[in-house]
Design a protein around this motif. Structure first.
Motif, mmCIF file in Angstrom:
data_model
loop_
_atom_site.group_PDB
_atom_site.id
_atom_site.type_symbol
_atom_site.label_atom_id
_atom_site.label_comp_id
_atom_site.label_asym_id
_atom_site.label_seq_id
_atom_site.Cartn_x
_atom_site.Cartn_y
_atom_site.Cartn_z
ATOM 1 N N ARG A 1 -2.279 -6.254 -1.436
ATOM 2 C CA ARG A 1 -0.806 -6.303 -1.432
ATOM 3 C C ARG A 1 -0.214 -6.394 -2.838
ATOM 4 O O ARG A 1 0.964 -6.140 -3.034
ATOM 5 C CB ARG A 1 -0.326 -7.519 -0.635
ATOM 6 N N VAL B 1 7.992 -2.442 6.974
ATOM 7 C CA VAL B 1 7.902 -3.899 7.210
ATOM 8 C C VAL B 1 7.874 -4.580 5.845
ATOM 9 O O VAL B 1 6.870 -4.501 5.123
ATOM 10 C CB VAL B 1 6.622 -4.241 8.017
ATOM 11 N N THR C 1 7.760 -7.654 4.885
ATOM 12 C CA THR C 1 6.824 -8.765 4.659
ATOM 13 C C THR C 1 5.440 -8.258 4.247
ATOM 14 O O THR C 1 4.623 -9.027 3.750
ATOM 15 C CB THR C 1 6.696 -9.629 5.925
ATOM 16 N N ASN C 2 5.183 -6.949 4.441
ATOM 17 C CA ASN C 2 3.882 -6.392 4.039
ATOM 18 C C ASN C 2 3.651 -6.497 2.527
ATOM 19 O O ASN C 2 2.520 -6.368 2.065
ATOM 20 C CB ASN C 2 3.786 -4.912 4.430
ATOM 21 N N PHE D 1 4.093 -9.092 0.733
ATOM 22 C CA PHE D 1 3.771 -10.469 0.352
ATOM 23 C C PHE D 1 2.627 -11.016 1.204
ATOM 24 O O PHE D 1 2.399 -10.522 2.305
ATOM 25 C CB PHE D 1 5.020 -11.354 0.527
ATOM 26 N N PRO D 2 1.899 -12.030 0.771
ATOM 27 C CA PRO D 2 2.061 -12.778 -0.472
ATOM 28 C C PRO D 2 1.509 -12.011 -1.678
ATOM 29 O O PRO D 2 0.690 -11.117 -1.507
ATOM 30 C CB PRO D 2 1.233 -14.036 -0.221
ATOM 31 N N TYR E 1 4.603 0.746 5.188
ATOM 32 C CA TYR E 1 4.458 1.445 6.467
ATOM 33 C C TYR E 1 3.174 1.053 7.211
ATOM 34 O O TYR E 1 3.186 0.906 8.424
ATOM 35 C CB TYR E 1 4.469 2.953 6.218
ATOM 36 N N PHE E 2 2.099 0.898 6.488
ATOM 37 C CA PHE E 2 0.803 0.671 7.142
ATOM 38 C C PHE E 2 0.362 -0.780 6.993
ATOM 39 O O PHE E 2 0.730 -1.453 6.033
ATOM 40 C CB PHE E 2 -0.275 1.557 6.516
ATOM 41 N N SER E 3 -0.467 -1.204 7.955
ATOM 42 C CA SER E 3 -1.105 -2.502 7.751
ATOM 43 C C SER E 3 -2.279 -2.294 6.791
ATOM 44 O O SER E 3 -2.831 -1.191 6.697
ATOM 45 C CB SER E 3 -1.568 -3.092 9.077
ATOM 46 N N GLU F 1 -5.388 -3.137 6.672
ATOM 47 C CA GLU F 1 -6.666 -2.671 7.224
ATOM 48 C C GLU F 1 -6.614 -1.184 7.549
ATOM 49 O O GLU F 1 -7.603 -0.471 7.424
ATOM 50 C CB GLU F 1 -7.003 -3.448 8.500
ATOM 51 N N GLU F 2 -5.430 -0.754 7.982
ATOM 52 C CA GLU F 2 -5.277 0.643 8.385
ATOM 53 C C GLU F 2 -5.366 1.579 7.173
ATOM 54 O O GLU F 2 -5.901 2.690 7.290
ATOM 55 C CB GLU F 2 -3.907 0.796 9.067
ATOM 56 N N TYR G 1 -5.856 9.712 16.730
ATOM 57 C CA TYR G 1 -5.321 9.209 15.474
ATOM 58 C C TYR G 1 -5.900 9.938 14.264
ATOM 59 O O TYR G 1 -5.196 10.287 13.337
ATOM 60 C CB TYR G 1 -5.597 7.712 15.378
ATOM 61 N N GLN H 1 1.123 6.437 16.207
ATOM 62 C CA GLN H 1 0.980 5.949 14.830
ATOM 63 C C GLN H 1 1.279 4.455 14.741
ATOM 64 O O GLN H 1 0.516 3.684 14.170
ATOM 65 C CB GLN H 1 1.910 6.730 13.903
ATOM 66 N N THR I 1 -0.972 1.112 13.766
ATOM 67 C CA THR I 1 -0.583 0.181 12.697
ATOM 68 C C THR I 1 -0.595 -1.255 13.209
ATOM 69 O O THR I 1 -1.137 -2.155 12.554
ATOM 70 C CB THR I 1 0.828 0.549 12.168
ATOM 71 N N PHE J 1 -4.072 -2.799 13.858
ATOM 72 C CA PHE J 1 -4.824 -3.236 12.685
ATOM 73 C C PHE J 1 -4.128 -4.369 11.921
ATOM 74 O O PHE J 1 -4.631 -4.830 10.912
ATOM 75 C CB PHE J 1 -5.080 -2.056 11.737
ATOM 76 N N ALA J 2 -2.967 -4.783 12.411
ATOM 77 C CA ALA J 2 -2.263 -5.890 11.748
ATOM 78 C C ALA J 2 -2.668 -7.205 12.409
ATOM 79 O O ALA J 2 -2.860 -7.262 13.624
ATOM 80 C CB ALA J 2 -0.762 -5.677 11.868
ATOM 81 N N ARG K 1 4.549 -12.353 10.933
ATOM 82 C CA ARG K 1 4.787 -11.574 9.708
ATOM 83 C C ARG K 1 5.337 -12.426 8.568
ATOM 84 O O ARG K 1 4.734 -12.461 7.499
ATOM 85 C CB ARG K 1 5.695 -10.381 10.011
ATOM 86 N N ARG L 1 2.631 -15.079 7.569
ATOM 87 C CA ARG L 1 1.566 -14.591 6.689
ATOM 88 C C ARG L 1 2.088 -14.395 5.269
ATOM 89 O O ARG L 1 1.412 -14.709 4.294
ATOM 90 C CB ARG L 1 1.008 -13.268 7.227
ATOM 91 N N ALA L 2 3.320 -13.888 5.176
ATOM 92 C CA ALA L 2 3.846 -13.545 3.858
ATOM 93 C C ALA L 2 4.254 -14.769 3.042
ATOM 94 O O ALA L 2 4.026 -14.820 1.834
ATOM 95 C CB ALA L 2 5.036 -12.599 4.012
ATOM 96 N N PHE L 3 4.861 -15.761 3.694
ATOM 97 C CA PHE L 3 5.495 -16.839 2.913
ATOM 98 C C PHE L 3 5.032 -18.256 3.265
ATOM 99 O O PHE L 3 5.500 -19.207 2.659
ATOM 100 C CB PHE L 3 7.025 -16.758 3.097
#
Lengths: 339, 359
Positions: free
Chosen positions: A36, A150, A152-153, A155-156, A221-223, A225-226, B110, B165, B169, B172-173, B320, B323-325
């Motif tokens: 990230r 997204v 938040t993708n 961060f962190p 756009y992607f996670s 892992e993806e 995919y 798609q 996504t 895998f999140a 989301r 995880r980020a903050f």
């Protein structure tokens, strides 16, 4: 070979040479290494790119190559072109022309370059103009994915360790490839037009925004892992967008990218022939044809993705040598001589 | 010279016409695929249009194999032309099949560059064959029927707007769980209809579903409203009661996340679409309606979150921002487990923005 460049022509050559083929593929290996933090690291890399441009601008007059140095650069550009052609051919085989023979695709790409390079220098130089309206279209198409981004993708941040950071910086160097063209073409820019200062900063910002946004779009756009599974993220973003006027905008884009890449190849071929002519006595037409025959034949030996990947990975090291080490040595030696 | 170079460049686009053309006489376009079975024993059905006497009807070819690709190859043995799934519109996965890792079934779709990823995806209840040949008449073009059915449901916020798609996504999140449209056949009419939303934990269907109203609430929790999101209630006040239908016009969310709880605040701006009770022009009545709706919706939103927690499915995506903050909360372990136990409260504040054409 004598020609004069306007400031805009000069920056356009630089931009197309630096962005063409690499723009589709550099995001995945870069993000896979640094995660990230990729967007943050790329901003740092961008600063380094600007410093390099400033140093080039300050010292380009001292960058005068002898015949040996010229041959080294010609070899380097040959490697770049062959690597690009192989990658373009492989990507086109996957996305657009799976059944078209490799030699036909390569011949047509190289054919365009040959035709342009046999013409007056202005032909190759102005070929890039065709892309000016197409680049914003590419951006608009990518922005269709905005609702699925997204935030938040991103961060962190600050999770990358020093070893991955170094690997990431090295991987990001793909986006620098072609920067050395500055040293060769700068002297052809109309002396009445200023490069130093704001114009150079504007070019730097174009370069940074282009590559940084492609990293950001991929992350948004992607996670994470993806991304590991997707070699060309922009294609996958476009593949899932639905518009009323085109069924598959990814295929529309792949043709645009092919065009972009063909012009990049033509520019590198032009630079190679230009440097060759600096120390060669005539036979421009013959040399251009021989060079392009090589461009058709050599990629045919790289018939697997592994071969293409090996060459591409090695390109970074060659780039560091030819964009930093050789110019530093040549400039320092010539400065000393002049003193 | 420059012009000729440009023409040559543009002509290179025509390359695909030489070797890579695909003629309709060689292929048949599959627009609907159904998958059932289990990993290693996949059974698939492919619906494609056939032209007879100037009209279109849909035929189905079945195939089985260890993978979806092998099942397609198997089905190819029973068709005159090759099955081409590049223009797929809808993908169905049987309920029981979805209880194992569903990515195994969509991987082929995919990773193949020829396939479009904008196709809809849904989980279907019961026997898959009955969706390909429903007992009730749904028109000759069954694939378009499902495609339109799903698009309408998306417009009315009944189901999440998600394609192949986006499914990949989300699969895998780690910070959000998948939720897919859930379709069933209505017992009396035999018509396939939207039943709600199927909830996933990681890559597997939990077996838990949300009904249509809960699905709308889920989409509002995610702030993914379609063109319309309507709710109906029986309003009661001081011995009086009246039917009440409202439409969500705008939706603001604010989440407060700490290490031991999540507090979610939603501000919904509504338009009153149906309220036969006289007096909506009075501030007092509007305030009463707002308070009534705030209370009802708070209860319903919390009910949906509780259901998600019971299913261990964070379909809203609380994970989301966590995880980020909020590394301490995220670091407690597997997010779906943390989510299931975490105190999460939702508070809804309703504001009546419009009282419709009567005011």
């Amino acid at each position: 070979m004598t020609f004069k460049l306007s400031r805009i022509q000069f920056f356009l050559i630089m931009f197309i040479a630096q962005t063409g083929t690499v723009s589709l593929s550099f995001q995945t290996p870069f993000i896979n290494v640094v995660g990230r933090d990729a967007w943050l690291i790329f901003i740092g890399v961008g600063i380094f790119h600007y410093v390099l441009l400033l140093l080039y601008e300050k010292n380009y007059k001292y960058f005068v190559l002898g015949p040996f140095g010229s041959w080294l650069y010609k070899g380097y550009w040959l490697l770049i072109i062959v690597s690009f052609i192989s990658y373009i051919d492989y990507t086109l085989a996957v996305w657009a022309f799976p059944d078209t023979p490799q030699i036909v695709v390569i011949s047509i790409m190289v054919g365009v370059s040959l035709y342009a390079n046999l013409s007056r220098p202005e032909t190759v130089i102005n070929l890039s103009v065709i892309l000016i309206p197409l680049i914003p279209i590419f951006y608009l198409l990518l922005l269709l994915a905005w609702p699925e981004f997204v935030w938040t993708n991103l961060f962190p941040i600050g999770e990358v360790d020093s070893s991955r950071l170094l690997k990431g910086i090295l991987t990001s160097q793909f986006t620098f490839i072609g920067i050395e063209l500055f040293l060769f073409f700068r002297k052809h820019v109309d002396i009445k037009q200023k490069i130093k200062g704001l114009p150079l900063l504007i070019y730097q910002m174009f370069w940074l925004v282009f590559f940084l946004s492609s990293v950001l779009f991929t992350l948004l756009y992607f996670s994470l892992e993806e991304i590991k599974m997707i070699p060309e993220p922009a294609m996958y973003i476009l593949k899932s967008q639905t518009v009323t006027f085109v069924e598959r905008i990814d295929l529309f884009f792949i043709y645009l990218w092919m065009m972009w890449s063909i012009i990049t190849i033509s520019l590198f071929a032009f630079t190679t022939m230009y440097v060759h002519q600096l120390h060669a006595n005539g036979h421009k037409k013959r040399n251009t044809i021989i060079f392009h025959i090589l461009l058709v034949l050599l990629p045919l030996f790289l018939h697997s993705k592994e071969h293409v990947a090996i060459i591409q990975k090695s390109l970074v090291y060659f780039h560091l040598f030819f964009a930093i080490v050789v110019p530093t040595v040549v400039i320092l030696m010539n400065r000393r001589k002049k003193k | 010279m420059k012009r000729n170079a440009c023409i040559l460049l543009i002509c290179s686009f025509l390359l695909s016409g030489c070797w890579d053309e695909r003629q309709y006489k060689d292929i048949t376009i599959v627009s609907l695929i159904g998958v059932e079975g289990k990993p290693g024993d996949v059974k698939a059905q492919f619906a494609y249009p056939t032209f007879e006497d100037g009209s279109i009807s849909y035929s189905t070819s079945k195939g089985s194999g260890k993978t979806l690709r092998e099942a397609r190859n198997d089905a190819n043995h029973r068709t005159m032309e090759g099955l081409n799934i590049a223009s797929l519109q809808v993908l169905f996965i049987a309920e029981d099949t979805a209880k194992s890792d569903i990515y195994e079934y969509i991987d082929m779709l995919y990773r193949d560059p020829r396939n479009r990823l904008g196709a809809h995806m849904a989980i279907v209840q019961g026997d898959l064959a009955s969706y390909f040949k429903p007992s009730a008449h749904v028109g000759d073009d069954v694939a378009t029927y499902y495609s339109n059915l799903l698009e309408t449901a998306i417009r009315y916020t009944f189901i999440p707007d998600i394609d192949i798609q986006q499914v990949s996504t989300v699969l895998f999140a780690e910070d959000i769980s998948l939720s897919l449209p859930y379709i069933e056949i209505e017992k009396e009419s035999g018509i396939p209809e939207i039943a709600g939303t199927a909830l996933f934990n990681k890559k597997e269907f939990t077996g838990e579903t949300l009904d249509k109203k809960e699905s709308i609430l889920l989409n509002l929790l995610r702030k993914k409203k379609g063109s319309f999101a309507r709710f109906s209630y029986i309003w009661k006040s001081g011995g009086e009661e009246s039917p009440l239908t409202v439409q969500v016009v705008d939706n603001h969310k604010q989440w407060k996340i700490s290490n031991d709880k999540i507090e979610a605040f939603y501000k919904l701006k509504l338009s009153v679409e149906e309220f036969p009770h006289v007096g909506l022009d009075k501030k007092k009545v509007i305030k009463e309606v707002e308070d009534f709706l705030s209370k009802e919706m708070t209860k319903e939103f919390n009910g949906v979150v509780k259901k998600l927690q019971e299913a261990k499915s964070d379909a809203v995506g609380f994970g989301r921002p966590v995880r980020a903050f909020h590394p301490a909360l995220w670091g407690k372990g597997d997010w779906t487990e943390t989510f299931a136990k975490l105190p999460i409260s939702v508070k809804v504040k309703v504001e009546v923005l419009r009282t419709d054409i009567l005011n």
